[in-house]
Scaffold this motif. Sequence first.
Motif, PDB file in Angstrom:
ATOM      1  N   PRO A  58       0.912  -1.242   0.020  1.00 38.46           N
ATOM      2  CA  PRO A  58      -0.072   0.095  -0.127  1.00 38.46           C
ATOM      3  C   PRO A  58       0.681   1.192  -0.113  1.00 38.46           C
ATOM      4  CG  PRO A  58       0.076  -1.102   2.146  1.00 38.46           C
ATOM      5  CD  PRO A  58       0.855  -1.841   1.217  1.00 38.46           C
ATOM      6  N   TYR A  59       0.475   2.198  -0.796  1.00 37.22           N
ATOM      7  CA  TYR A  59       1.101   3.401  -0.657  1.00 37.22           C
ATOM      8  C   TYR A  59       0.339   4.474  -0.341  1.00 37.22           C
ATOM      9  CZ  TYR A  59       4.888   1.383  -3.490  1.00 37.22           C
ATOM     10  OH  TYR A  59       6.100   0.583  -4.021  1.00 37.22           O
ATOM     11  N   TYR A  60      -1.079   4.322  -0.271  1.00 32.64           N
ATOM     12  CA  TYR A  60      -1.880   5.188   0.407  1.00 32.64           C
ATOM     13  C   TYR A  60      -3.329   4.672   0.626  1.00 32.64           C
ATOM     14  CZ  TYR A  60      -4.972   9.353   1.287  1.00 32.64           C
ATOM     15  OH  TYR A  60      -5.550  10.345   2.328  1.00 32.64           O
ATOM     16  N   ILE A  61      -3.803   4.641   1.943  1.00 30.14           N
ATOM     17  CA  ILE A  61      -5.010   3.996   2.366  1.00 30.14           C
ATOM     18  C   ILE A  61      -5.948   5.200   2.893  1.00 30.14           C
ATOM     19  CG2 ILE A  61      -6.041   2.699   3.877  1.00 30.14           C
ATOM     20  CD1 ILE A  61      -3.625   1.093   4.241  1.00 30.14           C
ATOM     21  N   GLY A  62      -7.163   5.161   2.290  1.00 30.34           N
ATOM     22  CA  GLY A  62      -8.125   6.276   2.595  1.00 30.34           C
ATOM     23  C   GLY A  62      -9.484   5.617   2.890  1.00 30.34           C
ATOM     24  N   LYS A  63     -10.532   6.588   3.014  1.00 28.16           N
ATOM     25  CA  LYS A  63     -11.830   6.194   2.915  1.00 28.16           C
ATOM     26  C   LYS A  63     -12.834   7.215   2.198  1.00 28.16           C
ATOM     27  CE  LYS A  63     -12.430   9.661   6.636  1.00 28.16           C
ATOM     28  NZ  LYS A  63     -12.504  10.032   7.933  1.00 28.16           N
ATOM     29  N   VAL A  64     -13.914   6.795   2.050  1.00 32.25           N
ATOM     30  CA  VAL A  64     -15.082   7.565   1.461  1.00 32.25           C
ATOM     31  C   VAL A  64     -16.127   7.358   2.325  1.00 32.25           C
ATOM     32  CG1 VAL A  64     -14.059   7.710  -0.829  1.00 32.25           C
ATOM     33  CG2 VAL A  64     -15.602   5.831  -0.111  1.00 32.25           C
ATOM     34  N   PHE A  65     -17.036   8.203   2.604  1.00 35.34           N
ATOM     35  CA  PHE A  65     -18.117   8.315   3.347  1.00 35.34           C
ATOM     36  C   PHE A  65     -19.614   8.506   2.575  1.00 35.34           C
ATOM     37  CE2 PHE A  65     -21.350   8.948   6.349  1.00 35.34           C
ATOM     38  CZ  PHE A  65     -21.624   7.816   7.098  1.00 35.34           C
ATOM     39  N   SER A  66     -19.532   9.791   2.025  1.00 35.88           N
ATOM     40  CA  SER A  66     -20.679  10.315   1.437  1.00 35.88           C
ATOM     41  C   SER A  66     -20.547  10.134  -0.105  1.00 35.88           C
ATOM     42  CB  SER A  66     -21.214  11.623   2.205  1.00 35.88           C
ATOM     43  OG  SER A  66     -20.011  12.587   1.789  1.00 35.88           O
ATOM     44  N   GLN A  67     -19.632   9.654  -0.532  1.00 45.39           N
ATOM     45  CA  GLN A  67     -19.621   9.655  -2.127  1.00 45.39           C
ATOM     46  C   GLN A  67     -18.691   8.388  -2.537  1.00 45.39           C
ATOM     47  OE1 GLN A  67     -16.980  12.822  -3.590  1.00 45.39           O
ATOM     48  NE2 GLN A  67     -15.617  12.527  -1.650  1.00 45.39           N
ATOM     49  N   SER A  68     -18.749   7.996  -3.829  1.00 42.17           N
ATOM     50  CA  SER A  68     -18.169   6.744  -4.179  1.00 42.17           C
ATOM     51  C   SER A  68     -16.628   7.100  -4.174  1.00 42.17           C
ATOM     52  CB  SER A  68     -18.616   6.272  -5.510  1.00 42.17           C
ATOM     53  OG  SER A  68     -18.207   7.244  -6.505  1.00 42.17           O
ATOM     54  N   THR A  69     -15.890   6.047  -4.431  1.00 46.49           N
ATOM     55  CA  THR A  69     -14.521   6.226  -4.587  1.00 46.49           C
ATOM     56  C   THR A  69     -14.144   6.823  -5.870  1.00 46.49           C
ATOM     57  OG1 THR A  69     -13.986   4.074  -3.262  1.00 46.49           O
ATOM     58  CG2 THR A  69     -12.144   4.930  -4.593  1.00 46.49           C
ATOM     59  N   SER A  70     -14.922   6.411  -7.059  1.00 42.41           N
ATOM     60  CA  SER A  70     -14.588   6.998  -8.099  1.00 42.41           C
ATOM     61  C   SER A  70     -14.748   8.662  -8.184  1.00 42.41           C
ATOM     62  CB  SER A  70     -15.351   6.268  -9.440  1.00 42.41           C
ATOM     63  OG  SER A  70     -16.755   6.430  -9.089  1.00 42.41           O
ATOM     64  N   GLN A  71     -15.842   8.994  -7.510  1.00 44.44           N
ATOM     65  CA  GLN A  71     -15.945  10.505  -7.110  1.00 44.44           C
ATOM     66  C   GLN A  71     -14.834  10.950  -6.593  1.00 44.44           C
ATOM     67  OE1 GLN A  71     -19.873   9.777  -5.350  1.00 44.44           O
ATOM     68  NE2 GLN A  71     -20.845  10.884  -7.266  1.00 44.44           N
ATOM     69  N   SER A 128       4.134   2.041   6.206  1.00 46.91           N
ATOM     70  CA  SER A 128       5.473   1.774   5.900  1.00 46.91           C
ATOM     71  C   SER A 128       6.158   3.174   5.376  1.00 46.91           C
ATOM     72  CB  SER A 128       5.715   0.729   4.822  1.00 46.91           C
ATOM     73  OG  SER A 128       5.358   1.224   3.731  1.00 46.91           O
ATOM     74  N   GLU A 129       7.265   3.229   5.387  1.00 46.71           N
ATOM     75  CA  GLU A 129       8.032   4.316   4.776  1.00 46.71           C
ATOM     76  C   GLU A 129       7.605   5.131   3.433  1.00 46.71           C
ATOM     77  OE1 GLU A 129       9.974   6.634   6.549  1.00 46.71           O
ATOM     78  OE2 GLU A 129       9.696   5.407   8.061  1.00 46.71           O
ATOM     79  N   LYS A 130       6.971   3.924   2.808  1.00 44.63           N
ATOM     80  CA  LYS A 130       6.584   4.262   1.451  1.00 44.63           C
ATOM     81  C   LYS A 130       5.429   4.716   1.037  1.00 44.63           C
ATOM     82  CE  LYS A 130       8.958  -0.008  -0.683  1.00 44.63           C
ATOM     83  NZ  LYS A 130      10.072   0.760  -0.840  1.00 44.63           N
ATOM     84  N   MET A 131       4.338   4.824   2.199  1.00 39.16           N
ATOM     85  CA  MET A 131       3.149   5.416   2.106  1.00 39.16           C
ATOM     86  C   MET A 131       3.006   6.900   2.590  1.00 39.16           C
ATOM     87  SD  MET A 131       0.874   2.632   4.462  1.00 39.16           S
ATOM     88  CE  MET A 131      -0.613   3.656   4.410  1.00 39.16           C
ATOM     89  N   ILE A 132       2.084   7.459   1.749  1.00 42.03           N
ATOM     90  CA  ILE A 132       2.277   8.856   1.990  1.00 42.03           C
ATOM     91  C   ILE A 132       1.256   9.375   2.881  1.00 42.03           C
ATOM     92  CG2 ILE A 132       3.246   9.451  -0.632  1.00 42.03           C
ATOM     93  CD1 ILE A 132       0.490  10.015  -1.177  1.00 42.03           C
ATOM     94  N   ASN A 133       0.453   8.256   3.680  1.00 42.91           N
ATOM     95  CA  ASN A 133      -0.403   8.609   4.769  1.00 42.91           C
ATOM     96  C   ASN A 133       0.547   9.436   5.750  1.00 42.91           C
ATOM     97  OD1 ASN A 133      -1.694   6.324   3.523  1.00 42.91           O
ATOM     98  ND2 ASN A 133      -3.254   7.477   4.661  1.00 42.91           N
ATOM     99  N   LYS A 134       0.076  10.411   6.179  1.00 40.37           N
ATOM    100  CA  LYS A 134       0.875  10.969   7.487  1.00 40.37           C
ATOM    101  C   LYS A 134      -0.210  11.382   8.674  1.00 40.37           C
ATOM    102  CE  LYS A 134       4.894  11.152   5.260  1.00 40.37           C
ATOM    103  NZ  LYS A 134       5.355   9.855   5.366  1.00 40.37           N
ATOM    104  N   ARG A 135      -1.164  12.132   8.507  1.00 38.59           N
ATOM    105  CA  ARG A 135      -1.969  12.402   9.596  1.00 38.59           C
ATOM    106  C   ARG A 135      -2.405  11.395  10.417  1.00 38.59           C
ATOM    107  NH1 ARG A 135      -7.698  13.624   9.514  1.00 38.59           N
ATOM    108  NH2 ARG A 135      -7.575  12.560   7.325  1.00 38.59           N
ATOM    109  N   LYS A 136      -2.995  10.343  10.210  1.00 42.22           N
ATOM    110  CA  LYS A 136      -3.465   9.445  10.977  1.00 42.22           C
ATOM    111  C   LYS A 136      -2.148   8.500  11.731  1.00 42.22           C
ATOM    112  CE  LYS A 136      -7.855   9.239  10.540  1.00 42.22           C
ATOM    113  NZ  LYS A 136      -9.216   8.708   9.797  1.00 42.22           N
TER     114      LYS A 136
END
Length: 170
Positions: A58-71, A128-136
């Motif tokens: 994984p290079y980024y993990i995210g969420k969606v709640f009120s819209q689709s991933t494609s949106q 991992s160090e490859k991921m660009i997630n930082k905040r969480k």
Amino acid sequence: MNKDTPFYFSCPDSVEIQVKVDWSLPVTHDVLFHGLVEEDATAYFYAIIAIHEKEWWPYYIGKVFSQSTSQRHRAADHIARIARLREEYPEKTFHISLGTPILKDMHEVPDSETVDDIEGLLIISNWSEKMINKRKVDRFICTRQISLENTGFSEHLYKRAAYGLFWAGE
């Protein structure tokens, strides 16, 4: 104690979030944008992944709640995120895998706080160090115990993760 020592929840009846996240097969963004991913209608999570040394990472993990991933992936910040990944890793072909949560109570629809807590655990347990997630990674706090199992195409993630109070069994 060694790395194979099993851990158990100290208060298993107090695990408030028990979830399986069923991950879709990875696709490229153009496939996602053409409406060819059935899970786009049910997914609350996504992982931007690529093959690294013959394994999916994984290079980024995210969420969606009120819209689709494609949106969500048409938004300016996500366009910039993909551009950043492609610039940092020009040799990689990035794919996306969508995660649909299945809560212990099959009739339960996750609220935004539950989705946020699950996303946080997905990020910190697979970071991992490859991921660009930082905040969480720096600020994950959850007031509830979570038991999470990744199913489906989950080669880019640990199969199980948990958050709470544990004891080690021998």
